[in-house]
Design a protein around this motif. Structure first.
Motif, PDB file in Angstrom:
ATOM      1  N   GLN A 134       0.795  -1.227   0.000  1.00  0.00           N
ATOM      2  CA  GLN A 134       0.000   0.000   0.000  1.00  0.00           C
ATOM      3  C   GLN A 134       0.830   1.283   0.000  1.00  0.00           C
ATOM      4  O   GLN A 134       1.902   1.359   0.605  1.00  0.00           O
ATOM      5  N   TYR A 142      -9.703   4.904   7.324  1.00  0.00           N
ATOM      6  CA  TYR A 142      -9.486   3.462   7.216  1.00  0.00           C
ATOM      7  C   TYR A 142      -8.004   3.102   7.211  1.00  0.00           C
ATOM      8  O   TYR A 142      -7.638   1.984   6.880  1.00  0.00           O
ATOM      9  N   ARG A 143      -7.172   4.041   7.550  1.00  0.00           N
ATOM     10  CA  ARG A 143      -5.734   3.799   7.432  1.00  0.00           C
ATOM     11  C   ARG A 143      -5.165   3.095   8.668  1.00  0.00           C
ATOM     12  O   ARG A 143      -4.248   3.582   9.307  1.00  0.00           O
ATOM     13  N   HIS A 147      -3.739  -1.464   6.439  1.00  0.00           N
ATOM     14  CA  HIS A 147      -4.064  -0.816   5.164  1.00  0.00           C
ATOM     15  C   HIS A 147      -3.273   0.471   4.925  1.00  0.00           C
ATOM     16  O   HIS A 147      -3.557   1.200   3.982  1.00  0.00           O
ATOM     17  N   CYS A 148      -2.309   0.770   5.757  1.00  0.00           N
ATOM     18  CA  CYS A 148      -1.534   2.006   5.606  1.00  0.00           C
ATOM     19  C   CYS A 148      -0.324   1.775   4.709  1.00  0.00           C
ATOM     20  O   CYS A 148      -0.026   0.651   4.305  1.00  0.00           O
ATOM     21  N   SER A 151       2.133  -1.522   4.335  1.00  0.00           N
ATOM     22  CA  SER A 151       1.477  -2.791   4.637  1.00  0.00           C
ATOM     23  C   SER A 151       1.313  -3.611   3.365  1.00  0.00           C
ATOM     24  O   SER A 151       1.322  -3.070   2.256  1.00  0.00           O
ATOM     25  N   TYR A 153      -1.393  -4.951   1.716  1.00  0.00           N
ATOM     26  CA  TYR A 153      -2.780  -4.530   1.880  1.00  0.00           C
ATOM     27  C   TYR A 153      -3.740  -5.690   2.167  1.00  0.00           C
ATOM     28  O   TYR A 153      -3.920  -6.596   1.359  1.00  0.00           O
ATOM     29  N   GLY A 154      -4.331  -5.648   3.376  1.00  0.00           N
ATOM     30  CA  GLY A 154      -5.313  -6.642   3.769  1.00  0.00           C
ATOM     31  C   GLY A 154      -4.746  -7.978   4.181  1.00  0.00           C
ATOM     32  O   GLY A 154      -5.494  -8.866   4.600  1.00  0.00           O
TER      33      GLY A 154
END
Length: 339
Positions: A134, A142-143, A147-148, A151, A153-154
């Motif tokens: 990400q 939502y960070r 998800h920042c 990361s 992502y997910g």
């Protein structure tokens, strides 16, 4: 302490024991300084060598070596910088495939910038086959750490939150080493992942394209990229060779695919493995040699294209210590020479 001892001795007769003690301390101090600078020079030299091994992926002029499979272009080159500005345009992917590598680049996000880096993916199904590292401005609610920026992502949260300041250039480095992925931002590690320990990453590709995600924020926002380069670890025959000895079938499979891409330059390394007493490595090397020879045996391959593989096989035949290996190598040579 040295200065205090020295000054206390001024104007007085220095006793031999104290003199030797002071001299000993100075010697230790000089040795420490020497060791520090020697270590520093070695470190800098190693960094310079690693930097020289990187291949530039973005020339600052156009998108040579990249592809945008979507109908709406998501990237353009402006003033030597790669810019993702159009809202939800096509992602941008390398034409080459990479399995084990270090991908390094600089990025700048706008105030609400939202982008990412796709690794080991098939551009036809990037999130299904690969994962996204990400790149996200800190405005969104939502960070969280999953998800920042930095990361996976997910899948894998950051363990060390990076500097997320927008409007300035940052450096990201993504290292994929077999099933270990390490991500750093501005020289500090943010995320470390062992694929085998992440259930949601099971079955993901071990090799594929590297991609930049287009602007996934609103119109007017952007992400910029420059100094994009890669160190392909699979360019080193010895690195690829180690993969054949792994107990992990996925790693052995990827090593075989990497060897197939290398072609003639890894033939002799593979041939040497045939003489070793390691059934799994032997089987992998045997299959890889066959795949390389079979590819060059195709009807549309010219004699000049076959020559490097033929020469490597002949040298391997000459140096082999096993009759079984010699017979196999000779069979591959016959396959190459057949009309």
């Amino acid at each position: 302490m040295i200065r205090q001892l020295t000054s206390s001795c001024q104007g007085n007769t220095v006793r031999p024991g104290r003199y030797r003690f002071i001299k000993h301390l100075k010697t230790i101090q000089m040795k420490r300084v020497t060791i520090f600078f020697a270590f520093l020079l070695i470190s800098l030299a190693g960094f310079s060598q690693n930097t020289d091994r990187f291949t530039t992926l973005f020339n600052g002029k156009d998108l040579s070596g990249w592809m945008m499979p979507g109908k709406v272009p998501g990237f353009e080159v402006l003033d030597g910088v790669l810019v993702a500005a159009p809202h939800n345009g096509s992602e941008l992917y390398t034409e080459k495939q990479y399995g084990n590598f270090i991908f390094k680049f600089e990025y700048l996000l706008s105030e609400v910038g939202n982008s990412g880096v796709l690794i080991r993916c098939n551009p036809e199904n990037p999130w299904g086959t690969g994962v996204e590292v990400q790149l996200l401005a800190p405005w969104t609610p939502y960070r969280d750490d999953l998800h920042c920026t930095g990361s996976i992502y997910g899948h894998v949260a950051v363990s060390n939150r990076p500097d997320e300041t927008t409007g300035i250039w940052h450096t990201m480095e993504i290292k994929c080493d077999r099933k270990n992925i390490t991500i750093s931002v501005d020289g500090k590690v943010t995320t470390v992942a062992d694929v085998d320990t992440v259930k949601s990453m099971q079955g993901k590709n071990m090799a594929g394209a590297i991609g930049f995600q287009s602007n996934h924020s609103k119109e007017g926002e952007f992400a910029k990229f420059r100094n994009v380069s890669v160190l392909n670890l699979d360019d080193d025959p010895e690195y690829v060779k180690k993969g054949f000895y792994s107990a992990d079938a996925d790693i052995r499979k990827q090593a075989g695919e990497a060897a197939d891409l290398k072609g003639a330059s890894i033939v002799e390394t593979l041939a040497q493995m045939l003489d070793e007493n390691n059934p799994k490595a032997q089987a992998g090397a045997k299959q890889a040699l066959f795949d390389i020879a079979a590819k060059k045996s195709a009807a549309n391959v010219s004699k000049d294209e076959k020559k490097p593989v033929e020469k490597a096989l002949k040298r391997s035949f000459k140096n082999s210590s096993s009759e079984i290996s010699k017979n196999y190598l000779n069979w591959l040579l016959e396959m190459l020479s057949a009309d």
